[in-house]
Design a protein around this motif. Structure first.
Motif, PDB file in Angstrom:
ATOM      1  N   MET A   1       0.910  -1.297   0.139  1.00 52.14           N
ATOM      2  CA  MET A   1      -0.112  -0.014  -0.092  1.00 52.14           C
ATOM      3  C   MET A   1       0.997   1.247  -0.070  1.00 52.14           C
ATOM      4  O   MET A   1       1.840   1.479   0.740  1.00 52.14           O
ATOM      5  N   SER A   2       0.532   2.286  -0.804  1.00 46.44           N
ATOM      6  CA  SER A   2       1.402   3.295  -0.913  1.00 46.44           C
ATOM      7  C   SER A   2       1.125   4.191   0.417  1.00 46.44           C
ATOM      8  O   SER A   2       0.074   4.284   1.126  1.00 46.44           O
ATOM      9  N   SER A   3       2.249   4.909   0.630  1.00 45.78           N
ATOM     10  CA  SER A   3       2.093   5.771   2.094  1.00 45.78           C
ATOM     11  C   SER A   3       1.119   6.891   1.914  1.00 45.78           C
ATOM     12  O   SER A   3       0.789   7.380   1.177  1.00 45.78           O
ATOM     13  N   ILE A   4       0.469   7.173   3.025  1.00 41.34           N
ATOM     14  CA  ILE A   4      -0.488   7.939   3.078  1.00 41.34           C
ATOM     15  C   ILE A   4      -0.011   9.324   3.506  1.00 41.34           C
ATOM     16  O   ILE A   4       0.546   9.346   4.290  1.00 41.34           O
ATOM     17  N   ASN A   5      -0.359  10.280   3.063  1.00 42.51           N
ATOM     18  CA  ASN A   5      -0.260  11.853   3.233  1.00 42.51           C
ATOM     19  C   ASN A   5      -1.207  12.031   4.315  1.00 42.51           C
ATOM     20  O   ASN A   5      -2.124  12.618   3.919  1.00 42.51           O
ATOM     21  N   TYR A   6      -0.721  12.304   5.686  1.00 45.67           N
ATOM     22  CA  TYR A   6      -1.766  12.355   6.770  1.00 45.67           C
ATOM     23  C   TYR A   6      -2.121  13.823   6.780  1.00 45.67           C
ATOM     24  O   TYR A   6      -2.982  14.249   7.341  1.00 45.67           O
ATOM     25  N   SER A   7      -1.100  14.780   6.308  1.00 43.98           N
ATOM     26  CA  SER A   7      -1.800  16.030   6.682  1.00 43.98           C
ATOM     27  C   SER A   7      -2.952  16.275   5.412  1.00 43.98           C
ATOM     28  O   SER A   7      -3.592  17.204   5.673  1.00 43.98           O
ATOM     29  N   ASP A   8      -2.910  15.584   4.290  1.00 45.34           N
ATOM     30  CA  ASP A   8      -4.063  15.662   3.335  1.00 45.34           C
ATOM     31  C   ASP A   8      -5.381  14.682   3.784  1.00 45.34           C
ATOM     32  O   ASP A   8      -6.360  15.220   3.948  1.00 45.34           O
ATOM     33  N   ASN A  13      -4.308  17.694  14.782  1.00 45.80           N
ATOM     34  CA  ASN A  13      -3.547  18.805  15.298  1.00 45.80           C
ATOM     35  C   ASN A  13      -2.676  18.121  16.313  1.00 45.80           C
ATOM     36  O   ASN A  13      -2.499  18.667  17.303  1.00 45.80           O
ATOM     37  N   VAL A  14      -2.415  16.973  16.071  1.00 45.58           N
ATOM     38  CA  VAL A  14      -1.529  16.093  16.872  1.00 45.58           C
ATOM     39  C   VAL A  14      -0.094  15.909  16.334  1.00 45.58           C
ATOM     40  O   VAL A  14       0.577  14.951  16.913  1.00 45.58           O
ATOM     41  N   ASN A  15       0.238  16.509  15.497  1.00 49.00           N
ATOM     42  CA  ASN A  15       1.650  16.442  14.785  1.00 49.00           C
ATOM     43  C   ASN A  15       1.828  14.928  14.532  1.00 49.00           C
ATOM     44  O   ASN A  15       2.981  14.258  14.816  1.00 49.00           O
ATOM     45  N   LEU A  16       0.840  14.197  13.925  1.00 46.91           N
ATOM     46  CA  LEU A  16       1.082  13.053  13.207  1.00 46.91           C
ATOM     47  C   LEU A  16       2.410  12.686  12.459  1.00 46.91           C
ATOM     48  O   LEU A  16       2.898  11.718  12.661  1.00 46.91           O
ATOM     49  N   SER A  17       2.720  13.860  11.561  1.00 43.95           N
ATOM     50  CA  SER A  17       3.873  13.403  10.674  1.00 43.95           C
ATOM     51  C   SER A  17       5.174  13.200  11.470  1.00 43.95           C
ATOM     52  O   SER A  17       6.062  12.712  11.127  1.00 43.95           O
ATOM     53  N   GLN A  23       2.304   6.878  13.176  1.00 42.74           N
ATOM     54  CA  GLN A  23       1.850   6.800  11.793  1.00 42.74           C
ATOM     55  C   GLN A  23       1.910   5.679  11.139  1.00 42.74           C
ATOM     56  O   GLN A  23       0.865   5.336  10.394  1.00 42.74           O
ATOM     57  N   ARG A  24       2.851   4.563  11.370  1.00 40.63           N
ATOM     58  CA  ARG A  24       2.806   3.486  10.892  1.00 40.63           C
ATOM     59  C   ARG A  24       1.765   2.618  11.265  1.00 40.63           C
ATOM     60  O   ARG A  24       0.933   1.837  10.589  1.00 40.63           O
ATOM     61  N   ALA A  25       1.524   2.971  12.885  1.00 34.32           N
ATOM     62  CA  ALA A  25       0.364   2.080  13.134  1.00 34.32           C
ATOM     63  C   ALA A  25      -1.202   2.451  12.746  1.00 34.32           C
ATOM     64  O   ALA A  25      -2.069   1.640  12.568  1.00 34.32           O
ATOM     65  N   LEU A  26      -1.222   3.693  12.396  1.00 34.97           N
ATOM     66  CA  LEU A  26      -2.515   4.273  11.939  1.00 34.97           C
ATOM     67  C   LEU A  26      -2.740   3.854  10.411  1.00 34.97           C
ATOM     68  O   LEU A  26      -3.474   3.539   9.864  1.00 34.97           O
ATOM     69  N   GLU A  27      -1.457   3.735   9.694  1.00 31.77           N
ATOM     70  CA  GLU A  27      -1.373   3.285   8.245  1.00 31.77           C
ATOM     71  C   GLU A  27      -2.000   1.876   8.033  1.00 31.77           C
ATOM     72  O   GLU A  27      -2.467   1.608   7.158  1.00 31.77           O
ATOM     73  N   ARG A 172      -3.408  -1.337  20.058  1.00 31.05           N
ATOM     74  CA  ARG A 172      -3.394  -1.600  18.862  1.00 31.05           C
ATOM     75  C   ARG A 172      -4.818  -2.967  18.852  1.00 31.05           C
ATOM     76  O   ARG A 172      -5.316  -2.863  17.820  1.00 31.05           O
ATOM     77  N   GLU A 173      -4.490  -3.691  19.536  1.00 31.14           N
ATOM     78  CA  GLU A 173      -5.484  -4.944  19.580  1.00 31.14           C
ATOM     79  C   GLU A 173      -6.747  -4.600  19.741  1.00 31.14           C
ATOM     80  O   GLU A 173      -7.755  -4.839  19.236  1.00 31.14           O
ATOM     81  N   GLU A 174      -6.915  -3.447  20.699  1.00 28.91           N
ATOM     82  CA  GLU A 174      -8.181  -3.096  21.171  1.00 28.91           C
ATOM     83  C   GLU A 174      -8.807  -2.408  19.902  1.00 28.91           C
ATOM     84  O   GLU A 174     -10.206  -2.211  19.510  1.00 28.91           O
TER      85      GLU A 174
END
Length: 475
Positions: A1-8, A13-17, A23-27, A172-174
């Motif tokens: 899967m291609s990387s997701i641009n989180y700012s887009d 407002n939690v500085n995900l990048s 970021q990897r966990a949410l990807e 992550r499991e939850e």
């Protein structure tokens, strides 16, 4: 899967990048979420362009950006209210200490449980409502349904962010499990009972968004007091969106009542059969739906005496509604509260330690708030000159949790025999016939500005748009 641009893709407002691990966990989580939305989100809606509001920041200009969007492309964001400098914990054993920015080890399990339980309600309501778009009474109402749905999805993201950020592998499991449970599923149901009930028709939907989303308001208000600062900041922003959900419910029921009263006055009758024959929902049926949804919802607050509620409060995890406005010592060690019990076939009040009765305190706050909206519905009936009043049933009516579970109590608060309950329950709760009748009215109306016969149009449209605006583009 291609990387997701989180700012887009994910406004935040939690500085995900800046947090590569998060970021990897949410990807990893996001495609599972989108698959859940595909499988369990609003049926048949994936190609519609819907006039939705999207939060892109927490300031007044950013939290409600309106425009057309396909729901699978909705930008589910992660937002926390701005931090309050020097914020202190203002209740419980940690009163006066600095609010926590990380999870205290001794409270880890309880905090995770609180977040998971709140998070589980969000996808559950989307699942309960997924078929409603097929029977919408208007485009305006269809758009409101979809707005509620995408915001419940955003609230799920809010809780999943906390689980991923602060709870490691357990979190992550939850977060995965939140996408695996299903509303009403026999083998893997949602955590809370009301979120396993069906929402088969639009009267149920309006009652749900008035009563059950109002429970959400009170739970979120209690969590917004939390000593765990990220949870408090997250839930404060969620409350901004929850207000619209309750508006959908209150105005929806009000419009059903208005239309019923118009027909009653045209026909000069209050006989339910004649009112139904004219294709609108009679007032006694509306009362029975109200009784059901109110009683199911107040069970969501839990048992009237709860050691967990006491623990959550003394630990600083979950406060009371508007904790800061209360004038007691905010520790409650010596305070008592009156709850209901049944003695010799009578409802009686008894005093118990307030810490153990905090579920009941929150339930009573909720009941007072609910009654005020029902009074607004009654003003619609009064204005039409019809001598009928809707009433919230007694809080002991139709209870399944706590001291009152299984006690047969009438809506006016009398303990009744099993025989009387069985003889009169069809007066008090919706029958199969009621539900079949309401279902029979649920035809789909999607022409802009047109409304089903059983509901009145709203006074105004969304975001200053006209009522006959094209709120949904069907592609």
């Amino acid at each position: 899967m291609s990387s997701i641009n989180y700012s887009d893709k994910i406004p935040n407002n939690v500085n995900l990048s800046e947090d590569r691990t998060l970021q990897r966990a949410l990807e990893h989580w996001q495609p599972n979420y989108l698959q859940w939305w595909q499988d369990m989100g609003p049926e048949g809606s994936h190609d519609y362009e819907v006039y939705l509001r999207t939060a892109v920041s927490v300031d007044p200009q950013g939290w409600a950006q309106f425009g057309y969007v396909k729901m699978p492309d909705y930008r589910w964001g992660i937002f926390l209210n701005p931090p309050e400098p020097g914020r202190k914990i203002h209740f419980g054993d940690h009163l006066g200490e600095d609010a926590w920015q990380e999870v205290p080890g001794e409270h880890r399990a309880n905090l995770r449980r609180i977040i998971v339980t709140q998070g589980d309600t969000e996808p559950a309501s989307v699942e309960q409502q997924r078929h409603l778009g097929l029977t919408c009474p208007s485009q305006y109402d269809l758009r409101n349904l979809f707005q509620v749905n995408v915001e419940e999805g955003r609230h799920l993201w809010a809780m999943v962010y906390l689980l991923h950020k602060y709870f490691g592998r357990d979190g992550r499991e939850e977060a995965e499990a939140l996408l695996e449970r299903r509303s009403g599923d026999r083998d893997n149901p949602r955590i809370l009972g009301a979120f396993n009930e069906r929402t088969p028709d639009w009267l149920s939907f309006y009652m749900f968004t008035y009563f059950t989303d109002r429970d959400g308001k009170f739970q979120l208000c209690a969590l917004a007091e939390s000593g765990f600062d990220p949870l408090a900041r997250t839930t404060r922003f969620m409350l901004t969106e929850e207000a619209h959900h309750m508006f959908v419910g209150e105005s929806g029921v009000s419009r059903v009542i208005q239309r019923t009263c118009e027909v009653m006055n045209q026909l000069k009758t209050d006989e339910p059969d004649k009112v139904r024959a004219a294709g609108v929902i009679d007032l006694p049926t509306i009362q029975r739906y109200l009784n059901f949804h109110f009683s199911v919802t107040i069970d969501l607050f839990g048992a009237d005496q709860s050691s967990n509620a006491a623990t959550f409060y003394t630990s600083g995890l979950k406060g009371r509604y508007e904790e800061g406005k209360r004038t007691d010592d905010h520790r409650l060690k010596n305070d008592t509260y009156r709850i209901l019990d049944v003695v010799d076939g009578w409802l009686v009040e008894k005093e118990v330690p307030m810490l153990n009765a905090l579920n009941e305190v929150l339930r009573d706050d909720y009941i007072r708030d609910s009654v005020s909206g029902v009074e607004r519905w009654n003003r619609v009936i009064e204005k039409a000159g019809i001598p009928f009043r809707l009433q919230v049933p007694h809080k002991a009516f139709n209870r399944k949790i706590g001291t009152l579970a299984g006690v047969k109590v009438s809506p006016d608060g009398r303990v009744v025999s099993e025989a009387e309950w069985n003889a009169r329950v069809s007066e008090w709760l919706p029958t199969d016939e009621d539900r079949a009748f309401v279902a029979s009215l649920m035809g789909r109306v999607v022409e802009p500005g047109k409304f089903a016969n059983w509901i009145a149009p709203p006074v105004m449209g969304i975001n200053r748009q006209p009522v006959n605006f094209e709120y949904v583009r069907f592609n």
